[in-house]
Write an enzyme that holds these catalytic residues in place. Structure first.
Site, PDB file in Angstrom:
ATOM      1  N   GLY A  25       0.830  -1.217   0.000  1.00  0.00           N
ATOM      2  CA  GLY A  25       0.000   0.000   0.000  1.00  0.00           C
ATOM      3  C   GLY A  25       0.859   1.259   0.000  1.00  0.00           C
ATOM      4  O   GLY A  25       0.383   2.342  -0.296  1.00  0.00           O
ATOM      5  N   GLU A 175      -2.773   4.734  13.503  1.00  0.00           N
ATOM      6  CA  GLU A 175      -1.476   5.079  12.915  1.00  0.00           C
ATOM      7  C   GLU A 175      -0.953   6.410  13.437  1.00  0.00           C
ATOM      8  O   GLU A 175      -0.054   7.021  12.856  1.00  0.00           O
ATOM      9  CB  GLU A 175      -1.586   5.094  11.389  1.00  0.00           C
ATOM     10  CG  GLU A 175      -1.996   3.753  10.793  1.00  0.00           C
ATOM     11  CD  GLU A 175      -0.831   2.773  10.594  1.00  0.00           C
ATOM     12  OE1 GLU A 175       0.243   3.198  10.146  1.00  0.00           O
ATOM     13  OE2 GLU A 175      -1.016   1.565  10.884  1.00  0.00           O
ATOM     14  N   HIS A 251      -1.316   6.999   4.406  1.00  0.00           N
ATOM     15  CA  HIS A 251      -1.652   7.858   5.542  1.00  0.00           C
ATOM     16  C   HIS A 251      -2.193   9.173   4.980  1.00  0.00           C
ATOM     17  O   HIS A 251      -1.756   9.614   3.917  1.00  0.00           O
ATOM     18  CB  HIS A 251      -0.409   8.186   6.397  1.00  0.00           C
ATOM     19  CG  HIS A 251       0.148   7.016   7.148  1.00  0.00           C
ATOM     20  ND1 HIS A 251       1.486   6.739   7.199  1.00  0.00           N
ATOM     21  CD2 HIS A 251      -0.457   6.062   7.895  1.00  0.00           C
ATOM     22  CE1 HIS A 251       1.690   5.659   7.939  1.00  0.00           C
ATOM     23  NE2 HIS A 251       0.530   5.230   8.375  1.00  0.00           N
ATOM     24  N   CYS A 376       6.648  12.831   7.792  1.00  0.00           N
ATOM     25  CA  CYS A 376       6.598  11.505   8.450  1.00  0.00           C
ATOM     26  C   CYS A 376       7.634  11.415   9.554  1.00  0.00           C
ATOM     27  O   CYS A 376       7.475  10.662  10.508  1.00  0.00           O
ATOM     28  CB  CYS A 376       6.915  10.390   7.465  1.00  0.00           C
ATOM     29  SG  CYS A 376       5.796  10.277   6.092  1.00  0.00           S
TER      30      CYS A 376
HETATM   31  O1  SUG Z   1       4.548   2.711   7.641  1.00  0.00           O
HETATM   32  N1  SUG Z   1       7.432   2.628   5.634  1.00  0.00           N
HETATM   33  C1  SUG Z   1       6.568   3.364   6.533  1.00  0.00           C
HETATM   34  C2  SUG Z   1       6.488   4.803   6.107  1.00  0.00           C
HETATM   35  C3  SUG Z   1       5.759   5.644   7.109  1.00  0.00           C
HETATM   36  C4  SUG Z   1       5.470   7.017   6.616  1.00  0.00           C
HETATM   37  N2  SUG Z   1       4.818   7.781   7.601  1.00  0.00           N
HETATM   38  C5  SUG Z   1       3.866   8.701   7.386  1.00  0.00           C
HETATM   39  N3  SUG Z   1       3.249   8.823   6.246  1.00  0.00           N
HETATM   40  N4  SUG Z   1       3.532   9.448   8.363  1.00  0.00           N
HETATM   41  C6  SUG Z   1       5.174   2.730   6.568  1.00  0.00           C
HETATM   42  O2  SUG Z   1       4.706   2.270   5.516  1.00  0.00           O
HETATM   43  C7  SUG Z   1       8.725   0.686   4.927  1.00  0.00           C
HETATM   44  C8  SUG Z   1       9.687  -0.317   5.541  1.00  0.00           C
HETATM   45  C9  SUG Z   1      10.297  -1.238   4.529  1.00  0.00           C
HETATM   46  O3  SUG Z   1       9.633  -1.589   3.548  1.00  0.00           O
HETATM   47  O4  SUG Z   1      11.478  -1.613   4.738  1.00  0.00           O
HETATM   48  C10 SUG Z   1       7.874   1.401   5.953  1.00  0.00           C
HETATM   49  O5  SUG Z   1       7.592   0.860   6.997  1.00  0.00           O
END
Ligand code: SUG
Length: 454
Positions: A25, A175, A251, A376
């Site tokens: 996603g 989240e 998000h 983020c």
């Molecule tokens: O939850 N990526 C995070 C990115 C979070 C971004 N935060 C906000 N939008 N506030 C997530 O999807 C990827 C880790 C990996 O694939 O190694 C990851 O967890």
């Protein structure tokens, strides 16, 4: 009026930052799976952003990374023996689970918790609820330590209220601040809290995304407002547009950002946009006797796909300095690289009917390739001077802390990490040595399982 600040607490990127493709996603996470990561550069990129914000006179804090690998999660899943044996077995039998327990994902502190300032809570305390992040396994293992870190920073129970994460169930997926904004005339006055969710759990939503998961439920958002003792007249709930989730906005902060009296968003961010905006404007006026400024970006100017690709709305929207009403966007470099977005931003800052006057682009590529932009990487906490004085001063940014942390990163971090390295027990030891030193630098005491003997 008490002098009040919006403090950005940025997550320091951890020494095990790598690309594991764990977040279905999240388009960037999937498309960079197995790419070689550079944890050292990732941490330094984040520190440079913090330094710039601090140089504007804004208050900046730091949230340390979590201990990884999370061996107790592996033990719960049936991997046993010495750390060497556990890592080896996990690599052979379930490499994706091994990657998950090494993930440095706690760096995206916009997902660490939901925070309500003391001005909004009926008991006059600042409220924190760590996000359960139960939609993704690698993120769900953050909540416990997040709670410990927040308690170590915000210690005084008569000033700060700490709640447990919501029950870890599909009904209460949460989240954190990535789906939450607060609008106010001045930080030191009561505000309007805006909760955005992807689906309802107990009564099926009218519409839901078709391809990608909705990570936040309405039930979770409502429970947070209840826990934080918010006045229902000062809360608005809105559903994310399922098309935005399907386009990769996992998000809401990928398609909208707010600050003070401004909401900057893509026209396809929410469902029933007109009603949502009308309700925000009405309640904002009731609370503050002033107008909420709406900066809505049309699909004809910036396509939703370009918004996701460039992470335009994952910019931080900040005041130019502590006293100014004018604002700046702290944008990812990728926003400059997408032509339509750069052109839009050039036009935006010339438009004097709205307060955004400057755009500063930052290279945060290491984080961006996992779907984490400038916004983020930070958790906003509105605090009065007095509340700051009651928190742990060791985590607040200064030039000398910046230099200390850069030296710490340069000493302990590798400049190359792939999934193949995750079987290496010496990496586990390197992380523990680095984190032990970090808790001393930040004056946090013992917060990690290896320090607590758990
Ligand atoms: O939850 N990526 C995070 C990115 C979070 C971004 N935060 C906000 N939008 N506030 C997530 O999807 C990827 C880790 C990996 O694939 O190694 C990851 O967890």
């Amino acid at each position: 009026m008490a002098q009040t600040y919006e403090v950005n607490f940025d997550g320091l990127v951890g020494p095990t930052h790598h690309y594991a493709g764990l977040s279905y996603g999240n388009v960037a996470s999937l498309s960079h799976k197995n790419q070689v990561a550079n944890p050292k550069e990732a941490a330094l990129q984040g520190l440079r952003k913090m330094k710039f914000l601090a140089s504007l006179g804004l208050k900046q804090g730091i949230i340390p990374p979590q201990e990884r690998p999370n061996l107790s999660a592996l033990r719960l899943l049936g991997f046993d023996g010495t750390p060497e044996q556990i890592l080896k077995k996990a690599m052979q039998e379930a490499p994706e689970i091994l990657s998950a327990v090494w993930s440095s994902s706690s760096m995206w502190t916009a997902n660490a918790a939901t925070v309500s300032p003391s001005f909004d809570s009926q008991d006059g305390r600042v409220h924190f609820t760590p996000a359960n992040l139960s939609c993704k396994f690698h993120r769900s293992i953050e909540a416990d330590t997040t709670g410990k870190i927040l308690k170590a920073i915000f210690r005084d129970p008569s000033t700060f209220a700490h709640h447990s994460p919501l029950p870890s169930s599909a009904a209460f997926q949460d989240e954190g601040a990535a789906n939450h904004s607060r609008f106010c005339k001045n930080y030191g006055e009561p505000g309007l809290q805006f909760f955005v969710y992807g689906r309802t759990a107990f009564q099926k939503s009218k519409v839901e995304p078709k391809n990608f998961p909705a990570r936040q439920t309405r039930e979770a958002s409502v429970a947070l407002a209840r826990l934080h003792r918010l006045d229902p007249n000062r809360v608005v709930y809105a559903q994310q547009n399922p098309d935005a989730i399907d386009a990769g906005a996992f998000h809401n902060d990928v398609v909208a950002v707010g600050n003070s009296n401004v909401l900057f968003f893509h026209e396809n961010a929410f469902l029933d946009t007109e009603e949502v905006i009308a309700s925000l404007k009405k309640k904002f006026h009731e609370i503050s006797s002033s107008e909420l400024k709406i900066v809505q970006v049309a699909e004809s100017e910036v396509k939703l796909s370009d918004a996701v690709k460039s992470y335009l709305f994952n910019s931080q929207l900040i005041h130019l300095n502590q006293t100014s009403r004018e604002m700046a966007l702290i944008a990812p470099q990728e926003s400059q690289e997408v032509d339509a977005v750069r052109t839009y931003l050039e036009k935006l800052i010339r438009d004097e009917s709205q307060p955004i006057r400057e755009v500063h682009y930052f290279d945060l590529k290491q984080s961006m390739q996992n779907g984490g932009g400038p916004a983020c990487l930070r958790l906003r906490v509105v605090l009065t001077e007095e509340e700051i004085a009651k928190s742990n001063l060791g985590v607040y940014f200064s030039d000398s802390l910046y230099h200390q942390l850069c030296a710490w990163v340069n000493r302990h971090y590798r400049d190359r990490l792939t999934s193949q390295d995750l079987v290496d027990v010496s990496l586990l030891r390197e992380v523990q040595i680095a984190l032990d030193e970090l808790t001393q630098i930040l004056n946090l005491g013992s917060i990690y399982p290896f320090q607590l003997g758990s």
